[in-house]
Enzyme design. Structure first.
Site, PDB file in Angstrom:
ATOM      1  N   CYS A 178      27.463  43.431  57.640  1.00 54.54           N
ATOM      2  CA  CYS A 178      28.487  42.506  57.157  1.00 54.54           C
ATOM      3  C   CYS A 178      28.835  41.573  58.304  1.00 54.54           C
ATOM      4  O   CYS A 178      29.400  42.005  59.313  1.00 54.54           O
ATOM      5  CB  CYS A 178      29.717  43.271  56.684  1.00 54.54           C
ATOM      6  SG  CYS A 178      31.076  42.202  56.162  1.00 54.54           S
ATOM      7  N   HIS A 222      19.647  39.258  49.818  1.00 55.43           N
ATOM      8  CA  HIS A 222      20.324  38.078  49.285  1.00 55.43           C
ATOM      9  C   HIS A 222      19.387  37.298  48.374  1.00 55.43           C
ATOM     10  O   HIS A 222      18.182  37.207  48.644  1.00 55.43           O
ATOM     11  CB  HIS A 222      20.784  37.157  50.419  1.00 55.43           C
ATOM     12  CG  HIS A 222      21.794  37.779  51.323  1.00 55.43           C
ATOM     13  ND1 HIS A 222      23.153  37.663  51.116  1.00 55.43           N
ATOM     14  CD2 HIS A 222      21.639  38.551  52.426  1.00 55.43           C
ATOM     15  CE1 HIS A 222      23.786  38.330  52.068  1.00 55.43           C
ATOM     16  NE2 HIS A 222      22.890  38.874  52.871  1.00 55.43           N
ATOM     17  N   GLU A 224      29.220  39.103  45.933  1.00 57.83           N
ATOM     18  CA  GLU A 224      28.764  40.133  46.852  1.00 57.83           C
ATOM     19  C   GLU A 224      28.439  41.434  46.143  1.00 57.83           C
ATOM     20  O   GLU A 224      29.200  41.900  45.282  1.00 57.83           O
ATOM     21  CB  GLU A 224      29.818  40.394  47.943  1.00 57.83           C
ATOM     22  CG  GLU A 224      29.907  39.297  48.974  1.00 57.83           C
ATOM     23  CD  GLU A 224      30.487  39.791  50.290  1.00 57.83           C
ATOM     24  OE1 GLU A 224      29.979  40.802  50.824  1.00 57.83           O
ATOM     25  OE2 GLU A 224      31.453  39.183  50.764  1.00 57.83           O
TER      26      GLU A 224
END
Length: 283
Positions: free
Chosen positions: A76, A168, A217
């Site tokens: 993160c 992602h 997210e």
């Protein structure tokens, strides 16, 4: 058991920080269930995730992040900036450049000071972007690759898959403010082509040095910012010829500066980390 915590945020992406270098907390309260309880915005403290400082045999500190739904993230970007500032200001370390052991590998945040000695930002060497679909992990179509197209209930969607220690899917859109974050975000997050689920970024190219981003997210839903997502967005934009390698990323919570150092193939991210409040809660 009374638990001391610190609430922090990186451009609106907020976290509950806990020092568990003794591992006492984990033995009594497993992290996943604790994260769900503490991150609840009505019945808990409220946060996007739980950050835990742990011991490390090889680095200055260990780091774990548990999302608000109890799932664990490998890395993160906003969270590790908060951890670095917290560790320095609380006296856990006197170093201004800190080696942190994470599930995604060793990450090195560096504190940035102004002339008065105040911390103004944290720069993080995020390491190399992962551009092998199998390692993202992502299962491309036979004719696809890192950039691929999926049929969805909302029409065909083209995206670029990148890992910054966590997966992602980056989608270029005409208008970030009108992007289908709440529909396409969860659809792609849980798509079978992403075996470990994925974060989803919607990016609007403002110029060759600036982009605007909305994010869904993995394990948290809509957040005001995502540091690894901003890094993945710049990588995808550069790969597709949309931007240069030094980019200002505008998110709902604020801005991040992201550079893809092609000579070293490392991503460098700079942004703020702020303390909101400290407290104690009974478990």
């Amino acid at each position: 058991m009374d638990l001391t915590f610190t609430k922090m945020h990186g451009i609106g992406n907020d976290f509950i920080l806990i020092d568990d270098r003794s591992l006492t907390l984990e033995r009594k309260h497993p992290y996943p269930g604790l994260a769900v309880r503490l991150c609840d915005r009505r019945f808990g403290i409220g946060a996007d995730g739980l950050l835990i400082i742990r011991p490390s045999d090889t680095c200055d500190l260990g780091f774990r992040i548990i999302n608000s739904d109890g799932s664990e993230a490998q890395m993160c970007g906003n969270g590790i900036r908060c951890l670095a500032r917290f560790a320095y200001e609380s006296g856990i370390t006197g170093k201004t450049e800190i080696r942190v052991e994470t599930p995604a590998g060793v990450i090195v945040p560096r504190l940035v000071f102004d002339q008065t000695g105040q911390i103004t930002a944290v720069t993080v060497d995020m390491g190399r972007p992962v551009l092998d679909p199998e390692a993202v992990p992502f299962r491309p179509s036979p004719e696809g690759g890192l950039t691929d197209t999926l049929e969805t209930p909302y029409g065909p969607v083209t995206f670029t898959a990148v890992s910054m220690g966590n997966p992602h899917a980056v989608i270029v859109v005409d208008d970030a403010d009108r992007s289908p974050v709440t529909t396409l975000g969860p659809f792609l997050e849980t798509h079978e082509r992403f075996p470990e689920k994925t974060n989803v970024e919607f990016i609007e190219i403002v110029s060759s040095s600036e982009l605007k981003m909305k994010v869904w997210e993995r394990g948290a839903g809509i957040t005001l910012a995502c540091g690894t997502g901003a890094c993945a967005a710049v990588v995808a934009a550069v790969l597709n010829g949309k931007t240069d390698e030094n980019v200002r990323v505008r998110l709902d919570g604020g801005d991040l500066s992201v550079t893809w150092d092609r000579a070293r193939d490392h991503i460098i991210m700079t942004g703020p980390a702020e303390t909101v409040f400290q407290g104690r809660i009974s478990l």
